[in-house]
Design an enzyme around this catalytic site. Structure first.
Site, PDB file in Angstrom:
ATOM      1  N   ALA A 112       0.813  -1.225   0.000  1.00 19.58           N
ATOM      2  CA  ALA A 112       0.000   0.000   0.000  1.00 19.58           C
ATOM      3  C   ALA A 112       0.845   1.273   0.000  1.00 19.58           C
ATOM      4  O   ALA A 112       0.389   2.330  -0.421  1.00 19.58           O
ATOM      5  CB  ALA A 112      -0.930   0.001   1.209  1.00 19.58           C
ATOM      6  N   ALA A 113       2.094   1.156   0.417  1.00 26.66           N
ATOM      7  CA  ALA A 113       2.946   2.341   0.480  1.00 26.66           C
ATOM      8  C   ALA A 113       3.682   2.596  -0.834  1.00 26.66           C
ATOM      9  O   ALA A 113       4.276   3.656  -1.029  1.00 26.66           O
ATOM     10  CB  ALA A 113       3.955   2.197   1.625  1.00 26.66           C
ATOM     11  N   ARG A 124       4.066   3.026  -5.094  1.00 31.04           N
ATOM     12  CA  ARG A 124       3.435   3.981  -6.001  1.00 31.04           C
ATOM     13  C   ARG A 124       2.096   3.454  -6.509  1.00 31.04           C
ATOM     14  O   ARG A 124       1.077   4.118  -6.430  1.00 31.04           O
ATOM     15  CB  ARG A 124       4.370   4.236  -7.188  1.00 31.04           C
ATOM     16  CG  ARG A 124       4.369   5.651  -7.660  1.00 31.04           C
ATOM     17  CD  ARG A 124       5.599   5.939  -8.523  1.00 31.04           C
ATOM     18  NE  ARG A 124       6.063   4.706  -9.177  1.00 31.04           N
ATOM     19  CZ  ARG A 124       7.065   4.659 -10.047  1.00 31.04           C
ATOM     20  NH1 ARG A 124       7.707   5.755 -10.383  1.00 31.04           N
ATOM     21  NH2 ARG A 124       7.438   3.527 -10.602  1.00 31.04           N
ATOM     22  N   MET A 125       2.112   2.207  -7.034  1.00 32.97           N
ATOM     23  CA  MET A 125       0.871   1.642  -7.556  1.00 32.97           C
ATOM     24  C   MET A 125      -0.106   1.349  -6.430  1.00 32.97           C
ATOM     25  O   MET A 125      -1.309   1.546  -6.566  1.00 32.97           O
ATOM     26  CB  MET A 125       1.161   0.354  -8.337  1.00 32.97           C
ATOM     27  CG  MET A 125       1.781   0.564  -9.690  1.00 32.97           C
ATOM     28  SD  MET A 125       0.737   1.534 -10.825  1.00 32.97           S
ATOM     29  CE  MET A 125      -0.713   0.489 -10.936  1.00 32.97           C
ATOM     30  N   ALA A 175      -2.346 -10.401 -13.512  1.00 33.58           N
ATOM     31  CA  ALA A 175      -2.497  -9.572 -14.716  1.00 33.58           C
ATOM     32  C   ALA A 175      -1.243  -8.741 -14.922  1.00 33.58           C
ATOM     33  O   ALA A 175      -0.865  -7.970 -14.052  1.00 33.58           O
ATOM     34  CB  ALA A 175      -3.708  -8.662 -14.572  1.00 33.58           C
ATOM     35  N   PRO A 176      -0.593  -8.885 -16.065  1.00 33.46           N
ATOM     36  CA  PRO A 176       0.609  -8.096 -16.298  1.00 33.46           C
ATOM     37  C   PRO A 176       0.281  -6.632 -16.584  1.00 33.46           C
ATOM     38  O   PRO A 176       1.168  -5.802 -16.588  1.00 33.46           O
ATOM     39  CB  PRO A 176       1.250  -8.766 -17.515  1.00 33.46           C
ATOM     40  CG  PRO A 176       0.136  -9.461 -18.208  1.00 33.46           C
ATOM     41  CD  PRO A 176      -0.887  -9.808 -17.158  1.00 33.46           C
ATOM     42  N   HIS A 194       9.160   0.955 -23.726  1.00 40.15           N
ATOM     43  CA  HIS A 194       9.061   1.403 -22.339  1.00 40.15           C
ATOM     44  C   HIS A 194      10.198   2.368 -22.025  1.00 40.15           C
ATOM     45  O   HIS A 194      11.153   2.491 -22.790  1.00 40.15           O
ATOM     46  CB  HIS A 194       9.138   0.210 -21.387  1.00 40.15           C
ATOM     47  CG  HIS A 194       7.867  -0.587 -21.309  1.00 40.15           C
ATOM     48  ND1 HIS A 194       7.522  -1.515 -22.267  1.00 40.15           N
ATOM     49  CD2 HIS A 194       6.853  -0.572 -20.408  1.00 40.15           C
ATOM     50  CE1 HIS A 194       6.351  -2.050 -21.943  1.00 40.15           C
ATOM     51  NE2 HIS A 194       5.920  -1.494 -20.821  1.00 40.15           N
ATOM     52  N   HIS A 195      10.129   3.009 -20.854  1.00 39.53           N
ATOM     53  CA  HIS A 195      11.209   3.856 -20.351  1.00 39.53           C
ATOM     54  C   HIS A 195      12.458   3.005 -20.111  1.00 39.53           C
ATOM     55  O   HIS A 195      12.349   1.792 -19.880  1.00 39.53           O
ATOM     56  CB  HIS A 195      10.756   4.531 -19.071  1.00 39.53           C
ATOM     57  CG  HIS A 195      10.334   3.536 -18.042  1.00 39.53           C
ATOM     58  ND1 HIS A 195      11.221   2.896 -17.218  1.00 39.53           N
ATOM     59  CD2 HIS A 195       9.119   3.022 -17.753  1.00 39.53           C
ATOM     60  CE1 HIS A 195      10.579   2.056 -16.449  1.00 39.53           C
ATOM     61  NE2 HIS A 195       9.282   2.102 -16.751  1.00 39.53           N
ATOM     62  N   LYS A 237      13.542   0.332 -16.960  1.00 39.36           N
ATOM     63  CA  LYS A 237      12.983  -1.019 -16.813  1.00 39.36           C
ATOM     64  C   LYS A 237      14.133  -2.030 -16.880  1.00 39.36           C
ATOM     65  O   LYS A 237      14.980  -1.945 -17.765  1.00 39.36           O
ATOM     66  CB  LYS A 237      11.981  -1.251 -17.949  1.00 39.36           C
ATOM     67  CG  LYS A 237      11.156  -2.500 -17.836  1.00 39.36           C
ATOM     68  CD  LYS A 237      10.039  -2.461 -18.896  1.00 39.36           C
ATOM     69  CE  LYS A 237       9.272  -3.784 -18.913  1.00 39.36           C
ATOM     70  NZ  LYS A 237       8.717  -4.128 -17.600  1.00 39.36           N
TER      71      LYS A 237
END
Lengths: 247, 247, 247, 247
Positions: free
Chosen positions: C10-11, C13-14, C103-104, C133-134, C137
């Site tokens: 929960a802490a 980013r997502m 789920a990816p 992607h950036h 990764k």
């Protein structure tokens, strides 16, 4: 030598981002933040360059005041028409040495896209422009797209290339879009997007696409700083940051 | 003044299309059609320019014979490596005034894409190349894609730009593609396509895409004729038609 | 009826974005925020669904604990391999009625792209996948791209379609990318991008492109909420949010 | 069992290509080639299916004649408006068992693009359509683009999704394109292209693009043959080949 910079419209979104970028640049010194009601004339002798991110109905008066004050101007506010630009040109002719850049877009990818489109346009049979922005934008098409279309039209005229072929006879609802100097411009409004442009150039058997996608306002700052640093070396009125980029 | 042109590999697909295009051009005179076994040396004094669309194992010998014969060469045959080009350069140094153009691609959209990519590359944080061709092609990546990547790498090196960021630690099956001078190149093989290339250039907040799609061999002819007309003004060895295009 | 939801990680980013989205949804009740060291088993009887956005080395243990606790699991953490999924399947067979979704990717555009690609794949001669992607990764290609390729391969196998044509003989530096079940996957790493995927499908004379661009993490939330609401109706292990989307 | 097929407009470009494709198909038998002036009524009992690639001013009369003759019709001729389709529907209601397919496009990539767009449309905040064709086309936008827009509008209406956001106040030259049932359609005309369509779908933070490029008329034949084989199983009037494709 440090360049002294004032920001007009400093409390707005673009103005605030510009203030941050100037403060972070070692060769630039932020000397003033102005907003509606502040006195532009007082910048005379205090600032070398002013960046204007105000509003369409304020920006022209600001630029005239900056010319009178002898302060170079970098203008990112949209809404300039040919008459307003002509009035600034006439004024600038009487204030030699002062530079004004009116730029519809400071994203390097957008500036390069415009320039590449103009260079390539005379070598292709057909060219059209598609721009995409968020649906909160009140004007269509974007200033960048108009500027792109005019650059394409000018390059083709300079090269003596004739009109593009178009056999359309029926188009009851206007799907063929807007005509700017013979170049068609199409505007899409899509929630979640920021600023995007595609230029399509074709010959028999080939398609060249130049596309720019801007996701975030931060992408404008490298172009704004480049303009602030160079506007002093370009006296008179320049339109479009591409005139400062050396290809 | 009419330019006298010979075509080597005249019976092949590209050679035949070239013969047609030369015959249709009022300022060019098709004086010879050569195929395997014909004597290239005999062109001395008969042709001003020779176009070579033969085979990888024949083209280098043809170019050396053309240099000895004092005939300018426009080479569209693929398969040239750096050593072969160096050998031609050494030879050309002893035949002053004779021009050789070795071009992996004559489509104007592809040539412009390469040039635009090189111009823009130093202004962006990341650049990669994706090419797409039909699945009957035996080599990967395409010569055009390698040439594009090398032009990008050279422009970044000339501008003093450092290596691109890449944190990849695990890539067990090679998804990151091929590395050419620090620029990644990806090759797709798709039934029904002809020759396509995309160059992706990014900065924080922005993406510039330059894409070229070639659907049909006819798209090469404007570039071939441009090369035939200009190779005589470019003595020595040139690589890539972009060196003849004035931006 | 309100669904009681716990967030693991929960802490992060997502995780934090997920907590906000759940709190904003009237039909969902955020009952627990867990991070490293917190006891997953304690959720038994307290939460209906747990969302896991933790770390590759913690996520599998979390899911086993959730199965034992009888709590449905929505897993967005990446790094799952076939063996880990098989172990969860075996465990889930012994906890009937509990649903697990691994789920990816939760972006609806990405989920739809995968599904459309699988539906279309058997009707085309060639199919390849390109992801961007950036460059921060660490793994290539992305889990989404692997999942996309495997969905394509499975659909073609189910339809009895044979291998794609590829005449490549020389590819010294690996430009053809990674092979996943016969489908080529290419990974680009570009500063400033977030998560992007293109699927190219061709037949003689035609090209179908399905492209998804994700600019911002907020785009995942509609998919996460959809998963939270539906995971209870899908007992056993599901892989990919597309299995929940009804076309 | 072999299907007996007649081609109307057999001497035209599409008609001739269709005749070749039918002759090459082992399960189809080409029994008649008709052109202007030939008697459609005479096909009664001689043909099972007729393919119409004639002209806008002839096609409706042909279809009425085919209904009277009890011959299924596959119609690729463009130019059908809602009134003409309604007249055929009324007629078909009196000829039970006879199937009519009116399809603006037979390319599988285009058909799938339309279908995918309709499926995805209710899940996105904004959707617009851009089509590109050669500049010899006399009508704008293309029938395919109108059909795509209407499918999108219908799917959104069925799902109860409201109107798209659009704050445009000034658009003096019509850059926003054509409005079909609330969906904007933009038409580009570019020399060298054949038939291309892009559908852009966005949410905050994400863009889904579905693009179809048709380079060559041969790409229509798989779709035409699929229609010929299935039209007998779809009595009444169907519009769009997508209604025959099982997703």
């Amino acid at each position: 030598m440090t360049i002294r910079v004032a920001v007009l419209g400093a409390a707005g979104r673009m103005g605030a981002t510009t203030c941050e970028a100037i403060e972070a640049a070692p060769d630039l010194d932020l000397v003033a933040r102005l907003d509606a009601g502040d006195d532009v004339a007082a910048l005379a002798g205090q600032a070398d360059v002013a960046v204007d991110f105000t509003l369409p109905d304020a920006t022209e008066a600001n630029v005239h005041a900056l010319l009178d004050a002898g302060v170079h101007a970098v203008v990112g506010t949209t809404g300039w028409d040919d008459h307003a630009i002509d009035r600034v040109r006439e004024h600038a002719a009487r204030t030699p040495g002062v530079g004004v850049l009116i730029a519809p877009n400071f994203a390097l990818s957008a500036v390069l896209a415009m320039r590449f489109a103009a260079v390539a346009a005379p070598l292709f049979a057909s060219v059209e422009v598609v721009e995409m922005h968020h649906p909160h934008k009140v004007d269509a098409p974007s200033g960048t797209a108009i500027h792109t279309a005019r650059g394409i039209a000018q390059a083709r005229a300079d090269a003596g290339v004739g009109a593009m072929k178009d056999a359309t006879q029926t188009d009851p609802r206007g799907a063929r879009g807007a005509d700017y100097d013979g170049v068609r411009v199409h505007a899409l409004r899509l929630e979640g997007l920021v600023a995007h442009e595609q230029i399509f150039l074709t010959n028999p058997g080939e398609l060249l696409t130049i596309r720019t996608d801007t996701f975030d306002r931060s992408s404008y700052m490298p172009g704004v700083l480049l303009a602030v640093r160079q506007v002093g070396s370009h006296p008179g009125v320049s339109v479009g940051l591409d005139s400062f980029v050396d290809l």
